[in-house]
Design a protein around this motif. Structure first.
Motif, PDB file in Angstrom:
ATOM      1  N   LEU A 143      18.994  14.587  37.255  1.00  0.00           N
ATOM      2  CA  LEU A 143      20.382  15.067  37.235  1.00  0.00           C
ATOM      3  C   LEU A 143      20.652  15.930  36.005  1.00  0.00           C
ATOM      4  CD1 LEU A 143      22.262  11.890  38.449  1.00  0.00           C
ATOM      5  CD2 LEU A 143      22.206  14.089  39.590  1.00  0.00           C
ATOM      6  N   GLN A 144      20.148  15.501  34.868  1.00  0.00           N
ATOM      7  CA  GLN A 144      20.338  16.291  33.645  1.00  0.00           C
ATOM      8  C   GLN A 144      19.704  17.675  33.798  1.00  0.00           C
ATOM      9  OE1 GLN A 144      22.349  15.641  31.421  1.00  0.00           O
ATOM     10  NE2 GLN A 144      22.068  13.689  30.400  1.00  0.00           N
ATOM     11  N   LEU A 145      18.489  17.712  34.316  1.00  0.00           N
ATOM     12  CA  LEU A 145      17.784  18.974  34.488  1.00  0.00           C
ATOM     13  C   LEU A 145      18.507  19.878  35.483  1.00  0.00           C
ATOM     14  CD1 LEU A 145      15.211  20.614  33.848  1.00  0.00           C
ATOM     15  CD2 LEU A 145      14.146  19.483  35.804  1.00  0.00           C
ATOM     16  N   TYR A 146      18.916  19.317  36.607  1.00  0.00           N
ATOM     17  CA  TYR A 146      19.614  20.102  37.632  1.00  0.00           C
ATOM     18  C   TYR A 146      20.926  20.668  37.080  1.00  0.00           C
ATOM     19  CZ  TYR A 146      22.252  21.198  41.846  1.00  0.00           C
ATOM     20  OH  TYR A 146      23.012  21.827  42.796  1.00  0.00           O
ATOM     21  N   ARG A 147      21.664  19.858  36.363  1.00  0.00           N
ATOM     22  CA  ARG A 147      22.959  20.315  35.845  1.00  0.00           C
ATOM     23  C   ARG A 147      22.798  21.337  34.732  1.00  0.00           C
ATOM     24  NH1 ARG A 147      26.501  14.749  36.450  1.00  0.00           N
ATOM     25  NH2 ARG A 147      26.317  14.721  38.724  1.00  0.00           N
ATOM     26  N   ARG A 148      21.736  21.220  33.920  1.00  0.00           N
ATOM     27  CA  ARG A 148      21.480  22.227  32.897  1.00  0.00           C
ATOM     28  C   ARG A 148      21.146  23.574  33.538  1.00  0.00           C
ATOM     29  NH1 ARG A 148      17.179  19.767  29.959  1.00  0.00           N
ATOM     30  NH2 ARG A 148      18.143  17.745  29.855  1.00  0.00           N
ATOM     31  N   LYS A 149      20.290  23.531  34.566  1.00  0.00           N
ATOM     32  CA  LYS A 149      19.939  24.775  35.260  1.00  0.00           C
ATOM     33  C   LYS A 149      21.153  25.383  35.943  1.00  0.00           C
ATOM     34  CE  LYS A 149      15.068  24.000  36.234  1.00  0.00           C
ATOM     35  NZ  LYS A 149      14.052  23.838  37.291  1.00  0.00           N
ATOM     36  N   LYS A 150      21.979  24.542  36.536  1.00  0.00           N
ATOM     37  CA  LYS A 150      23.180  25.033  37.212  1.00  0.00           C
ATOM     38  C   LYS A 150      24.147  25.647  36.194  1.00  0.00           C
ATOM     39  CE  LYS A 150      26.870  23.582  40.288  1.00  0.00           C
ATOM     40  NZ  LYS A 150      27.508  22.489  40.993  1.00  0.00           N
TER      41      LYS A 150
END
Length: 162
Positions: A143-150
């Motif tokens: 989730l952290q990775l996905y939200r950072r990329k988003k």
């Protein structure tokens, strides 16, 4: 058939990643769902009723717990023998009863539950705790990775004019 299963798994994965709420909130829900799935089989499905109070107790996401409960059904068969062996090592040798001949199917099932059910439940609970803890950290990191990329994609690009 495999294509439909893959599509459903992918859909659940994207639902989980796009879920609203803090990453810890969603990850807690997912780990609660996985744990409950691990103890559901030895309790004949009654552990599903624990899902709702545990989600409230841990202040977790119910949709994430339901997704994990569904996905856990696909993962659990991999752990069945391991769960029994862990429980057997901790509980010890199952109770021995004289063999009764010509039992009906449900009576044979009850004898199996009596002999091996406690060992399997114990192993399932212990392995469920480990898998739930690991899934918490994996989902939290995803989730952290996905939200950072988003966030990087949605930031306005600052262009300098010549």
């Amino acid at each position: 058939m495999w294509t439909n299963l893959f599509r459903k798994l992918k859909l659940e994965y994207y639902k989980l990643l796009r879920m609203k709420g803090a990453p810890a909130f969603v990850a807690r829900g997912f780990s609660v769902g996985i744990f409950v799935e691990f103890i559901t089989l030895p309790t004949f499905g009654l552990a599903f009723l624990l899902l709702f109070p545990l989600v409230k107790l841990f202040r977790a996401s119910l949709p994430a717990a339901l997704i994990a409960f569904f996905l856990g059904k696909l993962v659990l068969p991999i752990f069945m023998v391991i769960n029994y062996n862990i429980g057997y090592a901790l509980v010890g040798k199952p109770l021995q009863h004289p063999a009764v001949q010509h039992q009906e199917a449900w009576q044979e099932w009850l004898v199996w539950v009596q002999k091996k059910g406690l060992a399997y439940f114990t192993g399932s609970a212990i392995m469920g705790l480990f898998v739930a803890a690991a899934s918490y950290f994996l989902v939290y990191a995803a989730l952290q990775l996905y939200r950072r990329k988003k966030a990087r994609r949605t930031l306005p690009q600052s262009r300098t004019s010549p």
